[in-house]
Scaffold this active site. Structure first.
Site, PDB file in Angstrom:
ATOM      1  N   LYS A 192       0.850  -1.190   0.000  1.00  0.00           N
ATOM      2  CA  LYS A 192       0.000   0.000   0.000  1.00  0.00           C
ATOM      3  C   LYS A 192       0.881   1.234   0.000  1.00  0.00           C
ATOM      4  CE  LYS A 192      -1.699   2.793   2.904  1.00  0.00           C
ATOM      5  NZ  LYS A 192      -1.580   4.039   2.118  1.00  0.00           N
ATOM      6  N   GLU A 267       9.393   1.116  11.003  1.00  0.00           N
ATOM      7  CA  GLU A 267      10.446   2.122  10.834  1.00  0.00           C
ATOM      8  C   GLU A 267       9.751   3.468  10.994  1.00  0.00           C
ATOM      9  OE1 GLU A 267      12.508   4.679  10.238  1.00  0.00           O
ATOM     10  OE2 GLU A 267      12.357   4.442   8.074  1.00  0.00           O
ATOM     11  N   CYS A 303      13.307  10.449   7.742  1.00  0.00           N
ATOM     12  CA  CYS A 303      13.322   9.930   9.106  1.00  0.00           C
ATOM     13  C   CYS A 303      14.686  10.074   9.774  1.00  0.00           C
ATOM     14  CB  CYS A 303      12.876   8.477   9.096  1.00  0.00           C
ATOM     15  SG  CYS A 303      13.809   7.480   7.948  1.00  0.00           S
ATOM     16  N   GLU A 403       9.029  14.943  16.147  1.00  0.00           N
ATOM     17  CA  GLU A 403       9.514  14.925  14.761  1.00  0.00           C
ATOM     18  C   GLU A 403       8.736  15.979  13.973  1.00  0.00           C
ATOM     19  OE1 GLU A 403       8.780  11.321  12.435  1.00  0.00           O
ATOM     20  OE2 GLU A 403      10.832  11.484  11.711  1.00  0.00           O
TER      21      GLU A 403
HETATM   22  P1  NAP Z   1       1.549   8.142   8.234  1.00  0.00           P
HETATM   23  O1  NAP Z   1       0.120   8.510   8.407  1.00  0.00           O
HETATM   24  O2  NAP Z   1       2.182   7.283   9.250  1.00  0.00           O
HETATM   25  O3  NAP Z   1       1.707   7.488   6.787  1.00  0.00           O
HETATM   26  C1  NAP Z   1       2.597   6.434   6.433  1.00  0.00           C
HETATM   27  C2  NAP Z   1       1.847   5.374   5.619  1.00  0.00           C
HETATM   28  O4  NAP Z   1       0.914   4.710   6.466  1.00  0.00           O
HETATM   29  C3  NAP Z   1       1.027   5.938   4.463  1.00  0.00           C
HETATM   30  O5  NAP Z   1       0.997   5.006   3.395  1.00  0.00           O
HETATM   31  C4  NAP Z   1      -0.316   6.087   5.133  1.00  0.00           C
HETATM   32  O6  NAP Z   1      -1.361   6.271   4.245  1.00  0.00           O
HETATM   33  C5  NAP Z   1      -0.383   4.806   5.934  1.00  0.00           C
HETATM   34  N1  NAP Z   1      -1.368   4.778   7.006  1.00  0.00           N
HETATM   35  C6  NAP Z   1      -1.875   5.815   7.722  1.00  0.00           C
HETATM   36  N2  NAP Z   1      -2.780   5.371   8.617  1.00  0.00           N
HETATM   37  C7  NAP Z   1      -2.861   4.023   8.480  1.00  0.00           C
HETATM   38  C8  NAP Z   1      -3.620   2.987   9.111  1.00  0.00           C
HETATM   39  N3  NAP Z   1      -4.508   3.238  10.076  1.00  0.00           N
HETATM   40  N4  NAP Z   1      -3.433   1.718   8.716  1.00  0.00           N
HETATM   41  C9  NAP Z   1      -2.538   1.439   7.742  1.00  0.00           C
HETATM   42  N5  NAP Z   1      -1.824   2.358   7.094  1.00  0.00           N
HETATM   43  C10 NAP Z   1      -1.963   3.637   7.463  1.00  0.00           C
HETATM   44  O7  NAP Z   1       2.401   9.441   8.061  1.00  0.00           O
HETATM   45  P2  NAP Z   1       1.912  10.825   7.385  1.00  0.00           P
HETATM   46  O8  NAP Z   1       0.543  11.198   7.861  1.00  0.00           O
HETATM   47  O9  NAP Z   1       2.075  10.705   5.937  1.00  0.00           O
HETATM   48  O10 NAP Z   1       2.971  11.834   7.990  1.00  0.00           O
HETATM   49  C11 NAP Z   1       2.837  12.269   9.336  1.00  0.00           C
HETATM   50  C12 NAP Z   1       4.136  12.189  10.091  1.00  0.00           C
HETATM   51  O11 NAP Z   1       4.663  10.861  10.024  1.00  0.00           O
HETATM   52  C13 NAP Z   1       5.265  13.017   9.545  1.00  0.00           C
HETATM   53  O12 NAP Z   1       5.184  14.344   9.946  1.00  0.00           O
HETATM   54  C14 NAP Z   1       6.455  12.303  10.113  1.00  0.00           C
HETATM   55  O13 NAP Z   1       6.670  12.689  11.434  1.00  0.00           O
HETATM   56  C15 NAP Z   1       6.061  10.867  10.075  1.00  0.00           C
HETATM   57  N6  NAP Z   1       6.589  10.148   8.887  1.00  0.00           N
HETATM   58  C16 NAP Z   1       7.730   9.424   9.029  1.00  0.00           C
HETATM   59  C17 NAP Z   1       8.258   8.779   7.926  1.00  0.00           C
HETATM   60  C18 NAP Z   1       9.510   7.981   8.023  1.00  0.00           C
HETATM   61  O14 NAP Z   1      10.269   7.932   7.066  1.00  0.00           O
HETATM   62  N7  NAP Z   1       9.751   7.295   9.114  1.00  0.00           N
HETATM   63  C19 NAP Z   1       7.650   8.875   6.698  1.00  0.00           C
HETATM   64  C20 NAP Z   1       6.461   9.591   6.582  1.00  0.00           C
HETATM   65  C21 NAP Z   1       5.953  10.220   7.698  1.00  0.00           C
HETATM   66  P3  NAP Z   1      -1.751   7.825   3.987  1.00  0.00           P
HETATM   67  O15 NAP Z   1      -0.741   8.379   3.077  1.00  0.00           O
HETATM   68  O16 NAP Z   1      -3.083   7.745   3.375  1.00  0.00           O
HETATM   69  O17 NAP Z   1      -1.781   8.514   5.319  1.00  0.00           O
END
Ligand code: NAP
Ligand code: MG
Length: 499
Positions: A192, A267, A303, A403
């Protein structure tokens, strides 16, 4: 001049996109779609299918069948390896196109998305590295312990059906970090991608189609986390979840996976520190690296970015002015121009979040040295934030603990090595850290003392053959190298009686 990414979209021939389930491209069962906006301009780029719970279930049936009955987990090492090795060459052949699609996804400038660490080349190399393990995934023979004579040995077997959930910041590389070890070990996969960055992955999936994986081995279903993602992580057919993203979603995955005791790798990002000593090989360069890491390229949306700079008091002013001198190198603009060096934030929600942290830094009492605002003119249509440098930050403030995922550096002074280590470790996260010193003993002392998954001494890297992951709330498990193979396999012990 008004910026537009639409000419590049037309040149790349991007039109829509479907779900890839059981070896077939298909629309969503409920007709669901998502319209992608490029973060540089918020122009609508294209509309593609997003998966419903029913689509996730269809993909699960295909992936289960391919695992439980299909040839992939049973294939001999030579044949499985040949398929993945063919893919490596194909990814290299398409590397420029894939990098451009990644820029169309996330507006991280082409100059950065073409770089080794996040582009198509490292993606190919991750597949190459894991293909190399295929004929080396050995078990052990174990000495006979007691009683009747037995041969005791272990088989290392694929863990099963994998749900791989990836974010938008480096979709090609993160796809490979999960899919390559899953395929190498004989697992089947449902990916996904984030709907905010699915175009490069949909094209990569078409390229993978050319190597002839059996149907159901790889399924790709873009869609929102709250619906598509949730359907995937709660599906009883999943054996393992491999996730990169936010800590909150990671914690949620861990709690829902308890039901079927699914294997989980997480991660989850960090709040990494660089520790800058007066004997750094080049203090100016260390300071510019610290500011550049949060503001160039991904604009802090990574990250491993070292978003806390811990600086010895005796070099504090020198460090701050060198860090500030980096800022003019941050050039926003057309993400497809090689003059552009940095990115907007992925979406308006992240923009609001980052602006909220900047306000919080000022409320806490941090000294704003530069930035803190948004660029105007042509750039006001995109999700841009000016590179922001905060000095005199206290490590207890939210800007030092959470973060931010944006172009914000928090500089924190320290008096000596012990205090530096204490501040570096005073964080709920433990993903990475940097140590800048010319003293080899100090370098090892600090590298050993900091509780984080990757430490860079005067330099930092991510490599396909090096384990990567977090201590503390930065994650669970490791990607890269042999630990990734372990993470996608189960160990079976077999006793054979000789009497
Ligand atoms: P996120 O919500 O954790 O998104 C990461 C992935 O998980 C996306 O594919 C997301 O889909 C999916 N996801 C979200 N809710 C889910 C659920 N309930 N079940 C399964 N999958 C789910 O992160 P974000 O909202 O894009 O970003 C928010 C914060 O996350 C950032 O500000 C940062 O702090 C952190 N982040 C960290 C990394 C890293 O490299 N470790 C990468 C991205 C973000 P959607 O795109 O539809 O939400
Ligand atoms: Mg989200």
């Amino acid at each position: 001049m008004t910026i537009s990414v639409l000419p590049k979209r037309d040149e790349l021939g991007v039109k829509g996109g479907q779900l890839y389930i059981d070896g077939v491209w298909t629309d969503a069962s409920d007709g669901g779609t998502w319209t992608h906006k490029n973060p540089a301009t918020n122009e609508e780029v294209t509309t593609f299918a997003v998966g419903s719970a029913e689509d996730v279930d269809r993909a699960m049936k295909a992936a289960r069948k391919a695992f439980d009955e299909g040839p992939w987990p049973r294939m001999n090492a030579r044949d499985r390896k040949a398929i993945l090795q063919r893919l490596v060459g194909l990814i290299y052949d398409h590397k420029d196109e894939l990098a451009q699609l990644q820029t169309l996804d996330n507006a991280i400038p082409i100059a950065f998305n073409s770089m080794y660490q996040v582009g198509a080349e490292v993606t190919a190399d991750v597949f190459d590295h894991h293909a190399g393990w295929i004929d080396k995934i050995n078990g052990d023979t174990i000495p006979h312990y007691t009683g009747n004579e037995l041969v005791t040995l272990t088989f290392r077997e694929p863990v099963g059906v994998v749900a791989a959930i990836i974010p938008w910041n480096a979709p090609l590389f993160l796809f490979a970090q999960k899919v390559a070890p899953a395929l190498a070990t004989g697992c089947t996969v449902i990916v996904k991608p984030s709907e905010h960055a699915a175009l490069a992955i949909l094209r990569l999936t078409e390229i993978i189609e050319e190597v002839g994986l059996p149907p159901g081995v790889l399924n790709v279903i873009p869609g929102p986390g709250a619906s598509t993602g949730e359907a995937l992580i709660t599906h009883p057919g999943v054996d393992k979840i491999s996730f990169t993203g936010s800590r909150a979603v990671g914690q949620h995955i861990l709690s829902v996976s308890g039901d079927g005791l699914k294997r989980v790798s997480l991660e989850l990002g960090g709040k990494s520190a660089s520790v800058n000593f007066p004997d750094a090989p080049d203090i100016g360069l260390a300071a510019m690296t610290a500011m550049g890491m949060v503001s160039m390229g991904m604009a802090g949306q990574g990250c491993v970015i070292q978003s806390r700079a811990l600086v010895d008091k005796t070099i504090y002013d020198e460090f701050l002015s060198a860090a500030e001198s980096l800022i003019p190198m941050v050039q926003y603009g057309d993400p497809f121009s090689y003059e552009t060096t940095s990115a907007p934030l992925i979406n308006p929600r992240q923009l609001d979040r980052v602006m909220g942290y900047i306000a919080s830094g000022q409320e806490s009492g941090a000294r704003l040295v530069a930035g803190g605002d948004r660029p105007g003119g042509d750039l006001s249509a995109g999700n841009y934030v000016n590179p922001t440098l905060f000095a005199d930050v206290d490590n207890s403030w939210p800007i030092a603990r959470e973060e931010i995922f944006g172009p914000v550096l928090s500089v924190i002074p320290f008096a000596d090595e012990d205090e530096a280590i204490r501040i570096a470790n005073d964080s709920p996260y433990g993903l990475g850290a940097g140590v800048y010193t010319s003293d080899i003993k100090r370098a090892f002392r600090v590298a050993k003392a900091i509780r984080a998954g990757t430490i860079g001494v005067n330099e930092y890297a991510v490599a396909p053959n090096a384990p990567f992951g977090g201590y503390k709330t930065s994650g669970l498990g490791r990607e890269g190298g042999w630990p990734a193979i372990e993470a996608f396999t189960e160990l079976k012990t077999v006793f054979v009686g000789l009497q």
